[in-house]
Design a protein around this motif. Structure first.
Motif, PDB file in Angstrom:
ATOM      1  N   ARG A   1      36.348  39.509  23.050  1.00 48.49           N
ATOM      2  CA  ARG A   1      35.414  40.560  23.460  1.00 48.49           C
ATOM      3  C   ARG A   1      34.119  40.359  22.684  1.00 48.49           C
ATOM      4  NH1 ARG A   1      40.337  42.393  23.980  1.00 48.49           N
ATOM      5  NH2 ARG A   1      40.944  43.543  25.815  1.00 48.49           N
TER       6      ARG A   1
ATOM      7  N   THR B   1      42.181  36.657  24.348  1.00 49.89           N
ATOM      8  CA  THR B   1      41.081  37.422  24.936  1.00 49.89           C
ATOM      9  C   THR B   1      40.018  37.665  23.867  1.00 49.89           C
ATOM     10  OG1 THR B   1      42.550  38.469  26.525  1.00 49.89           O
ATOM     11  CG2 THR B   1      40.442  39.559  26.110  1.00 49.89           C
TER      12      THR B   1
ATOM     13  N   PRO C   1      38.486  28.976  30.392  1.00 51.24           N
ATOM     14  CA  PRO C   1      38.484  30.404  30.717  1.00 51.24           C
ATOM     15  C   PRO C   1      39.234  30.682  32.020  1.00 51.24           C
ATOM     16  CG  PRO C   1      36.315  29.456  31.111  1.00 51.24           C
ATOM     17  CD  PRO C   1      37.168  28.368  30.555  1.00 51.24           C
TER      18      PRO C   1
ATOM     19  N   GLU D   1      39.850  34.230  32.873  1.00 51.56           N
ATOM     20  CA  GLU D   1      39.508  35.588  33.328  1.00 51.56           C
ATOM     21  C   GLU D   1      38.265  36.077  32.594  1.00 51.56           C
ATOM     22  OE1 GLU D   1      41.513  40.064  33.597  1.00 51.56           O
ATOM     23  OE2 GLU D   1      42.652  38.420  32.733  1.00 51.56           O
ATOM     24  N   TRP D   2      37.414  36.752  33.321  1.00 51.69           N
ATOM     25  CA  TRP D   2      36.233  37.402  32.754  1.00 51.69           C
ATOM     26  C   TRP D   2      36.225  38.837  33.235  1.00 51.69           C
ATOM     27  CZ3 TRP D   2      32.220  39.702  35.499  1.00 51.69           C
ATOM     28  CH2 TRP D   2      31.119  40.115  34.736  1.00 51.69           C
TER      29      TRP D   2
ATOM     30  N   LEU E   1      28.969  31.170  28.078  1.00 51.96           N
ATOM     31  CA  LEU E   1      30.350  31.513  28.412  1.00 51.96           C
ATOM     32  C   LEU E   1      30.514  31.793  29.905  1.00 51.96           C
ATOM     33  CD1 LEU E   1      31.233  33.714  25.318  1.00 51.96           C
ATOM     34  CD2 LEU E   1      31.853  31.335  25.741  1.00 51.96           C
ATOM     35  N   TRP E   2      29.535  32.453  30.508  1.00 52.88           N
ATOM     36  CA  TRP E   2      29.569  32.726  31.948  1.00 52.88           C
ATOM     37  C   TRP E   2      29.561  31.417  32.743  1.00 52.88           C
ATOM     38  CZ3 TRP E   2      30.915  35.949  35.516  1.00 52.88           C
ATOM     39  CH2 TRP E   2      30.414  35.806  36.813  1.00 52.88           C
TER      40      TRP E   2
ATOM     41  N   GLU F   1      31.740  42.742  27.073  1.00 45.86           N
ATOM     42  CA  GLU F   1      32.510  42.084  28.120  1.00 45.86           C
ATOM     43  C   GLU F   1      33.576  41.219  27.470  1.00 45.86           C
ATOM     44  OE1 GLU F   1      29.583  40.170  30.552  1.00 45.86           O
ATOM     45  OE2 GLU F   1      29.224  38.561  29.141  1.00 45.86           O
ATOM     46  N   SER F   2      34.507  40.709  28.276  1.00 46.42           N
ATOM     47  CA  SER F   2      35.591  39.925  27.694  1.00 46.42           C
ATOM     48  C   SER F   2      35.839  38.658  28.498  1.00 46.42           C
ATOM     49  CB  SER F   2      36.868  40.755  27.585  1.00 46.42           C
ATOM     50  OG  SER F   2      37.370  41.061  28.863  1.00 46.42           O
ATOM     51  N   LEU F   3      36.352  37.664  27.801  1.00 47.38           N
ATOM     52  CA  LEU F   3      36.689  36.377  28.381  1.00 47.38           C
ATOM     53  C   LEU F   3      38.073  35.999  27.883  1.00 47.38           C
ATOM     54  CD1 LEU F   3      35.374  34.003  30.041  1.00 47.38           C
ATOM     55  CD2 LEU F   3      34.914  32.946  27.825  1.00 47.38           C
ATOM     56  N   THR F   4      38.966  35.618  28.799  1.00 49.95           N
ATOM     57  CA  THR F   4      40.317  35.208  28.437  1.00 49.95           C
ATOM     58  C   THR F   4      40.423  33.703  28.550  1.00 49.95           C
ATOM     59  OG1 THR F   4      41.238  37.318  29.160  1.00 49.95           O
ATOM     60  CG2 THR F   4      42.768  35.477  28.983  1.00 49.95           C
TER      61      THR F   4
ATOM     62  N   MET G   1      32.921  29.807  32.623  1.00 50.23           N
ATOM     63  CA  MET G   1      33.846  30.498  33.520  1.00 50.23           C
ATOM     64  C   MET G   1      33.613  30.063  34.963  1.00 50.23           C
ATOM     65  SD  MET G   1      36.287  32.700  33.818  1.00 50.23           S
ATOM     66  CE  MET G   1      37.078  33.180  35.339  1.00 50.23           C
TER      67      MET G   1
END
Length: 142
Positions: free
Chosen positions: A63, A61, A112, A114-115, A72-73, A130-133, A76
């Motif tokens: 952050r 994860t 990715p 999870e966001w 990154l979005w 925000e976070s990205l897994t 995802m």
């Protein structure tokens, strides 16, 4: 004997496909587990032995502070739309000055999974985080 000071946890960066991407405040979950399989030998039922089973890499994860970058979005969204784009990702630990690489973990075929958006609070003056897994198939340490 020369004493080796441990590396500091606050200087790190992330590279996706060899390009530095974003400024991250935290990286957690980096790990690997080999699940042991128990078995008993024939004729010696009192002894339980172990052999290596499936290898499981923990999800990582990341952050980061919310900016107007959509890299990154967008990555995802490819997974959300059912078209997973796998990329090689490197988590790079830097020296105390933040200039030289001292260690690297390469996440092979990461994508990715999870966001989580930044909590918004009108009474809070902190940076929006925000976070990205990321999940991945294998890992190398260099």
């Amino acid at each position: 004997m020369v004493a080796n000071d441990p590396f500091r946890a606050f200087n790190f960066k992330l590279e996706i496909e060899g390009l530095a991407e974003g400024h991250f405040t935290e990286c957690s979950g980096l790990g690997v587990k080999v699940t042991p399989i128990k078995y008993r030998e024939a004729g010696n039922s009192q002894v339980v032995r172990h052999i290596p089973g499936p290898v499981d890499y923990a999800a990582v994860t990341l952050r980061y502070g919310l900016t107007d970058s959509t890299v990154l979005w967008d990555w995802m969204l490819t997974a959300v739309r059912g078209n997973v784009v796998r990329k090689n990702v490197s988590i790079i630990l830097l020296d105390s000055q933040g200039t030289s690489e001292v260690m690297r973990w390469n996440l092979i075929d990461a994508w990715p999974s999870e966001w989580v958006g930044a909590p918004l609070d009108a009474l809070n003056h902190e940076v929006a985080i925000e976070s990205l897994t990321l999940v991945f198939d294998s890992m190398e340490r260099a």
